[in-house]
Design a protein around this motif. Structure first.
Motif, PDB file in Angstrom:
ATOM      1  N   VAL A  72       0.821  -1.212   0.000  1.00 51.05           N
ATOM      2  CA  VAL A  72       0.000   0.000   0.000  1.00 51.05           C
ATOM      3  C   VAL A  72       0.853   1.259   0.000  1.00 51.05           C
ATOM      4  O   VAL A  72       0.604   2.189  -0.767  1.00 51.05           O
ATOM      5  N   VAL A  73       1.872   1.305   0.845  1.00 53.49           N
ATOM      6  CA  VAL A  73       2.704   2.510   0.938  1.00 53.49           C
ATOM      7  C   VAL A  73       3.433   2.769  -0.377  1.00 53.49           C
ATOM      8  O   VAL A  73       3.470   3.901  -0.857  1.00 53.49           O
ATOM      9  N   ASP A  74       4.000   1.730  -0.974  1.00 49.49           N
ATOM     10  CA  ASP A  74       4.669   1.903  -2.265  1.00 49.49           C
ATOM     11  C   ASP A  74       3.692   2.430  -3.314  1.00 49.49           C
ATOM     12  O   ASP A  74       4.048   3.298  -4.115  1.00 49.49           O
ATOM     13  N   ASP A  92       2.613  -0.895  10.434  1.00 49.66           N
ATOM     14  CA  ASP A  92       2.428   0.508  10.771  1.00 49.66           C
ATOM     15  C   ASP A  92       2.663   1.409   9.566  1.00 49.66           C
ATOM     16  O   ASP A  92       3.699   2.037   9.403  1.00 49.66           O
ATOM     17  N   LEU A  93       1.654   1.456   8.717  1.00 49.00           N
ATOM     18  CA  LEU A  93       1.711   2.230   7.484  1.00 49.00           C
ATOM     19  C   LEU A  93       1.991   3.706   7.743  1.00 49.00           C
ATOM     20  O   LEU A  93       2.664   4.358   6.951  1.00 49.00           O
ATOM     21  N   SER A  94       1.500   4.231   8.853  1.00 45.52           N
ATOM     22  CA  SER A  94       1.722   5.649   9.158  1.00 45.52           C
ATOM     23  C   SER A  94       3.202   5.956   9.293  1.00 45.52           C
ATOM     24  O   SER A  94       3.688   6.958   8.760  1.00 45.52           O
ATOM     25  N   ILE A  95       3.928   5.118   9.994  1.00 43.87           N
ATOM     26  CA  ILE A  95       5.364   5.357  10.178  1.00 43.87           C
ATOM     27  C   ILE A  95       6.073   5.317   8.833  1.00 43.87           C
ATOM     28  O   ILE A  95       6.911   6.163   8.531  1.00 43.87           O
ATOM     29  N   LYS A  96       5.722   4.353   8.002  1.00 47.23           N
ATOM     30  CA  LYS A  96       6.340   4.275   6.682  1.00 47.23           C
ATOM     31  C   LYS A  96       6.007   5.500   5.840  1.00 47.23           C
ATOM     32  O   LYS A  96       6.863   6.021   5.141  1.00 47.23           O
ATOM     33  N   LEU A  97       4.770   5.954   5.922  1.00 42.60           N
ATOM     34  CA  LEU A  97       4.376   7.147   5.155  1.00 42.60           C
ATOM     35  C   LEU A  97       5.207   8.363   5.536  1.00 42.60           C
ATOM     36  O   LEU A  97       5.716   9.067   4.669  1.00 42.60           O
ATOM     37  N   VAL A  98       5.337   8.609   6.816  1.00 40.54           N
ATOM     38  CA  VAL A  98       6.005   9.840   7.238  1.00 40.54           C
ATOM     39  C   VAL A  98       7.524   9.747   7.213  1.00 40.54           C
ATOM     40  O   VAL A  98       8.200  10.776   7.160  1.00 40.54           O
ATOM     41  N   THR A  99       8.083   8.560   7.224  1.00 38.35           N
ATOM     42  CA  THR A  99       9.545   8.458   7.240  1.00 38.35           C
ATOM     43  C   THR A  99      10.156   8.175   5.873  1.00 38.35           C
ATOM     44  O   THR A  99      11.349   8.391   5.677  1.00 38.35           O
ATOM     45  N   GLN A 100       9.361   7.704   4.914  1.00 35.16           N
ATOM     46  CA  GLN A 100       9.933   7.321   3.630  1.00 35.16           C
ATOM     47  C   GLN A 100       9.455   8.172   2.454  1.00 35.16           C
ATOM     48  O   GLN A 100       9.903   7.967   1.325  1.00 35.16           O
ATOM     49  N   ALA A 101       8.587   9.118   2.698  1.00 35.11           N
ATOM     50  CA  ALA A 101       8.019   9.927   1.612  1.00 35.11           C
ATOM     51  C   ALA A 101       9.039  10.911   1.052  1.00 35.11           C
ATOM     52  O   ALA A 101       9.914  11.393   1.767  1.00 35.11           O
ATOM     53  N   ASP A 102       8.888  11.214  -0.234  1.00 37.66           N
ATOM     54  CA  ASP A 102       9.759  12.187  -0.888  1.00 37.66           C
ATOM     55  C   ASP A 102       9.071  13.540  -1.036  1.00 37.66           C
ATOM     56  O   ASP A 102       9.529  14.404  -1.773  1.00 37.66           O
ATOM     57  N   ARG A 103       7.943  13.703  -0.354  1.00 39.22           N
ATOM     58  CA  ARG A 103       7.190  14.956  -0.384  1.00 39.22           C
ATOM     59  C   ARG A 103       6.510  15.112   0.972  1.00 39.22           C
ATOM     60  O   ARG A 103       6.448  14.159   1.747  1.00 39.22           O
ATOM     61  N   PRO A 104       5.982  16.281   1.287  1.00 35.44           N
ATOM     62  CA  PRO A 104       5.337  16.468   2.591  1.00 35.44           C
ATOM     63  C   PRO A 104       4.174  15.494   2.806  1.00 35.44           C
ATOM     64  O   PRO A 104       3.428  15.182   1.877  1.00 35.44           O
ATOM     65  N   VAL A 105       4.064  15.033   4.039  1.00 29.93           N
ATOM     66  CA  VAL A 105       2.962  14.170   4.451  1.00 29.93           C
ATOM     67  C   VAL A 105       2.230  14.896   5.565  1.00 29.93           C
ATOM     68  O   VAL A 105       2.839  15.317   6.555  1.00 29.93           O
ATOM     69  N   ILE A 106       0.937  15.058   5.381  1.00 28.76           N
ATOM     70  CA  ILE A 106       0.112  15.783   6.334  1.00 28.76           C
ATOM     71  C   ILE A 106      -0.728  14.772   7.101  1.00 28.76           C
ATOM     72  O   ILE A 106      -1.565  14.093   6.515  1.00 28.76           O
TER      73      ILE A 106
END
Length: 144
Positions: free
Chosen positions: A90-92, A123-137
């Motif tokens: 999902v995160v990818d 923990d998709l949230s942790i992956k979203l905020v730590t691996q993103a290449d753009r801002p995550v809100i």
């Protein structure tokens, strides 16, 4: 050092990718995003593929869920577009779609669940905020 990303809030909200799981999640996530008045919203529904095992839900049913989720978001953002991704991760899928549509940010509401549920889901949230290449809100959750 030249930073190609403009961290101005208005630019961050120029084109927000809004990943959602269900119609209810979409409705609540759109309500949480509405006060920030993004200029453009794209709804993302990721249909998880089984990777050799049966899919969690039939593709037709998953596509209907995606349409229902988009309709729920359109109650707040009438011009919201829908992207559907088919992926085992999902995160990818979120990152790939964000890049493909050139989203200025990814906005999401954390899902309910205890620490065990979060651990088991990776923990998709942790992956979203730590691996993103753009801002995550991370949008606030309304008190239930």
């Amino acid at each position: 050092m030249d930073d190609p990303v403009d961290h101005d809030t208005h630019n961050m909200l120029a084109h927000v990718l809004l990943p959602v799981a269900t119609e209810n999640d979409a409705r609540e996530t759109a309500r949480a995003l509405a006060p920030y008045t993004p200029k453009r919203v794209t709804v993302l529904h990721v249909i998880e593929k089984g990777g050799g095992s049966p899919d969690k839900t039939p593709v037709e049913q998953s596509e209907e869920m995606a349409e229902a989720a988009a309709a729920a978001v359109r109650a707040e953002f009438p011009d919201a577009e829908l992207e559907t991704a088919y992926s085992r991760n999902v995160v990818d899928a979120i990152f790939e779609v964000a890049s493909a549509i050139d989203a200025s940010a990814i906005a999401y509401r954390s899902r309910e669940g205890n620490r065990l549920v979060q651990f088991l889901s990776g923990d998709l949230s942790i992956k979203l905020v730590t691996q993103a290449d753009r801002p995550v809100i991370a949008l606030p959750r309304a008190d239930d």
